[in-house]
Design an enzyme around this catalytic site. Structure first.
Site, PDB file in Angstrom:
ATOM      1  N   TYR A 160       0.631  -8.154 -11.149  1.00 43.20           N
ATOM      2  CA  TYR A 160       0.428  -7.029 -10.217  1.00 43.20           C
ATOM      3  C   TYR A 160       0.464  -5.682 -10.947  1.00 43.20           C
ATOM      4  CZ  TYR A 160       1.052  -4.085  -6.046  1.00 43.20           C
ATOM      5  OH  TYR A 160       0.925  -3.122  -5.071  1.00 43.20           O
ATOM      6  N   LYS A 164      -2.728  -2.996 -11.427  1.00 44.55           N
ATOM      7  CA  LYS A 164      -2.693  -1.634 -10.913  1.00 44.55           C
ATOM      8  C   LYS A 164      -2.802  -0.601 -12.056  1.00 44.55           C
ATOM      9  CE  LYS A 164      -2.364  -2.430  -6.439  1.00 44.55           C
ATOM     10  NZ  LYS A 164      -3.365  -1.955  -5.464  1.00 44.55           N
TER      11      LYS A 164
HETATM   12  N1  LIG Z   1       3.511  -2.278   0.518  1.00 45.76           N
HETATM   13  C1  LIG Z   1       3.909  -1.716  -0.608  1.00 45.76           C
HETATM   14  O1  LIG Z   1       5.120  -1.613  -0.889  1.00 45.76           O
HETATM   15  C2  LIG Z   1       2.905  -1.178  -1.580  1.00 45.76           C
HETATM   16  C3  LIG Z   1       3.382  -0.395  -2.656  1.00 45.76           C
HETATM   17  C4  LIG Z   1       2.481   0.126  -3.565  1.00 45.76           C
HETATM   18  C5  LIG Z   1       1.132  -0.146  -3.394  1.00 45.76           C
HETATM   19  N2  LIG Z   1       0.698  -0.911  -2.344  1.00 45.76           N
HETATM   20  C6  LIG Z   1      -0.733  -1.151  -2.220  1.00 45.76           C
HETATM   21  O2  LIG Z   1      -1.161  -0.726  -0.946  1.00 45.76           O
HETATM   22  C7  LIG Z   1      -2.359  -1.432  -0.584  1.00 45.76           C
HETATM   23  C8  LIG Z   1      -2.232  -1.949   0.830  1.00 45.76           C
HETATM   24  O3  LIG Z   1      -1.211  -2.932   0.853  1.00 45.76           O
HETATM   25  P1  LIG Z   1      -0.261  -3.210   2.098  1.00 45.76           P
HETATM   26  O4  LIG Z   1       1.132  -3.073   1.611  1.00 45.76           O
HETATM   27  O5  LIG Z   1      -0.711  -2.460   3.280  1.00 45.76           O
HETATM   28  O6  LIG Z   1      -0.493  -4.784   2.278  1.00 45.76           O
HETATM   29  P2  LIG Z   1      -1.047  -5.691   3.487  1.00 45.76           P
HETATM   30  O7  LIG Z   1      -0.403  -5.306   4.772  1.00 45.76           O
HETATM   31  O8  LIG Z   1      -0.922  -7.076   2.995  1.00 45.76           O
HETATM   32  O9  LIG Z   1      -2.577  -5.276   3.588  1.00 45.76           O
HETATM   33  C9  LIG Z   1      -3.489  -5.604   2.571  1.00 45.76           C
HETATM   34  C10 LIG Z   1      -4.877  -5.463   3.109  1.00 45.76           C
HETATM   35  O10 LIG Z   1      -5.805  -5.807   2.065  1.00 45.76           O
HETATM   36  C11 LIG Z   1      -6.706  -6.759   2.598  1.00 45.76           C
HETATM   37  N3  LIG Z   1      -7.317  -7.598   1.575  1.00 45.76           N
HETATM   38  C12 LIG Z   1      -6.727  -8.469   0.716  1.00 45.76           C
HETATM   39  N4  LIG Z   1      -7.664  -9.078  -0.033  1.00 45.76           N
HETATM   40  C13 LIG Z   1      -8.861  -8.579   0.366  1.00 45.76           C
HETATM   41  C14 LIG Z   1     -10.196  -8.809  -0.012  1.00 45.76           C
HETATM   42  N5  LIG Z   1     -10.530  -9.707  -0.949  1.00 45.76           N
HETATM   43  N6  LIG Z   1     -11.181  -8.115   0.602  1.00 45.76           N
HETATM   44  C15 LIG Z   1     -10.879  -7.209   1.570  1.00 45.76           C
HETATM   45  N7  LIG Z   1      -9.635  -6.972   2.001  1.00 45.76           N
HETATM   46  C16 LIG Z   1      -8.652  -7.646   1.393  1.00 45.76           C
HETATM   47  C17 LIG Z   1      -5.903  -7.557   3.607  1.00 45.76           C
HETATM   48  O11 LIG Z   1      -6.764  -8.281   4.469  1.00 45.76           O
HETATM   49  P3  LIG Z   1      -6.284  -9.638   5.240  1.00 45.76           P
HETATM   50  O12 LIG Z   1      -5.535  -9.184   6.462  1.00 45.76           O
HETATM   51  O13 LIG Z   1      -7.583 -10.302   5.535  1.00 45.76           O
HETATM   52  O14 LIG Z   1      -5.415 -10.398   4.272  1.00 45.76           O
HETATM   53  C18 LIG Z   1      -5.168  -6.419   4.287  1.00 45.76           C
HETATM   54  O15 LIG Z   1      -5.998  -5.785   5.210  1.00 45.76           O
HETATM   55  C19 LIG Z   1      -2.535  -2.513  -1.647  1.00 45.76           C
HETATM   56  O16 LIG Z   1      -3.497  -2.099  -2.586  1.00 45.76           O
HETATM   57  C20 LIG Z   1      -1.159  -2.594  -2.290  1.00 45.76           C
HETATM   58  O17 LIG Z   1      -1.214  -3.072  -3.602  1.00 45.76           O
HETATM   59  C21 LIG Z   1       1.558  -1.421  -1.443  1.00 45.76           C
END
Ligand SMILES: NC(=O)c1ccc[n+]([C@@H]2O[C@H](COP(=O)([O-])OP(=O)(O)OC[C@H]3O[C@@H](n4cnc5c(N)ncnc54)[C@H](OP(=O)(O)O)[C@@H]3O)[C@@H](O)[C@H]2O)c1
Length: 235
Positions: A160, A164
């Site tokens: 991961y 990133k």
């Molecule tokens: N949460 C944290 O603590 C955190 C911290 C730093 C960065 N981030 C980043 O923030 C972003 C959003 O994450 P989140 O925390 O909101 O997670 P999340 O709730 O799991 O949402 C992830 C989203 O990405 C979609 N996705 C995954 N694979 C995909 C693909 N191949 N094509 C299109 N959509 C896809 C998922 O769709 P499905 O519903 O179909 O699976 C979902 O809509 C990510 O890039 C993550 O790395 C998160």
């Protein structure tokens, strides 16, 4: 009118970003790989929706054609991402990391971001104020993850953070190549979403703050940077 596409916006940080940008007056496309989930989120938020699986060339090309035909794009939020946790929500230990555990993260987080950016660059180039926000992570920071007592220093996994960090390189190089655009990486902070089995400490409202802010940059805003809600981060 500003038109914005957010990938992976059917839930989590992407959905909250969509909600806030609709509120701010943007025409927002909820990008979702599942048509029904995208349709539902769009209906609830007063947004549009488009099917986009960032790992699938045809779906990305089709989404770009749809949005182009509708009038174009001003803001792209590359938000779709995966962390690749183990079945019991654990982080893959370095000794267990293989090319097979790393590959899906690069497919989605890195190649997905590049594929979508490449497909939408021609549309963004026609905007008067084009913006790209790449949702990276504090774990992308080489400086922070190499600091044992920084929060990121505790993270043991390889795939991961490596993916990133690569996203951050896309930000830097695209920003140099397209000075007409505002292109930045953001770190939302550790946020309670499905990505981490809802173990995050922030709400999606808090996490989306910096994404929403950077999506609304004007032509005088910074580009080629890496930001959290509290300011610039070291690479
Ligand atoms: N949460 C944290 O603590 C955190 C911290 C730093 C960065 N981030 C980043 O923030 C972003 C959003 O994450 P989140 O925390 O909101 O997670 P999340 O709730 O799991 O949402 C992830 C989203 O990405 C979609 N996705 C995954 N694979 C995909 C693909 N191949 N094509 C299109 N959509 C896809 C998922 O769709 P499905 O519903 O179909 O699976 C979902 O809509 C990510 O890039 C993550 O790395 C998160």
């Amino acid at each position: 009118m500003t038109t914005t596409l957010i990938t992976g916006a059917n839930k989590g940080l992407g959905r909250e970003t969509a909600r806030r940008l609709v509120e701010a007056g943007h025409t927002v496309y909820i990008g979702s790989r599942d048509a029904e989930k995208g349709r539902r989120a769009a209906e609830e938020l007063g947004a549009r929706h488009v099917v986009i699986d960032v790992t699938d060339e045809d779906s990305v090309t089709a989404a770009a054609a749809t949005i182009e035909a509708d009038g174009g794009l001003d803001v792209l939020v590359n938000n779709a991402g995966i962390e690749g946790r183990t079945a019991d929500n654990g982080i893959v230990a370095p000794a267990d990391e293989t090319v097979d555990t790393l590959r899906p993260l690069f497919e989605t987080n890195v190649f997905g971001t590049l594929r979508v950016t490449h497909a939408f660059l021609p549309l963004l180039n026609r905007s008067a104020a084009p913006v790209i926000v790449n949702v990276a992570s504090g774990l992308a920071s080489m400086a922070l993850i190499a600091t044992p007592d920084a929060p990121a220093g505790f993270y043991p996994g390889i795939a991961y953070p490596a993916s990133k960090t690569a996203v951050n390189m896309l930000t830097v190089q695209y920003a140099k190549a397209f000075p007409n655009m505002r292109i930045n990486s953001v770190e939302p902070g550790f946020t309670k979403t499905d990505l981490n089995g809802n173990s995050g400490t922030q709400t999606v409202e808090e996490g989306a703050e910096v994404i929403v802010r950077m999506a609304q940059l004007g032509p005088d805003g910074p580009t080629g940077g890496f930001f959290s809600a509290s300011g610039p981060l070291p690479w």
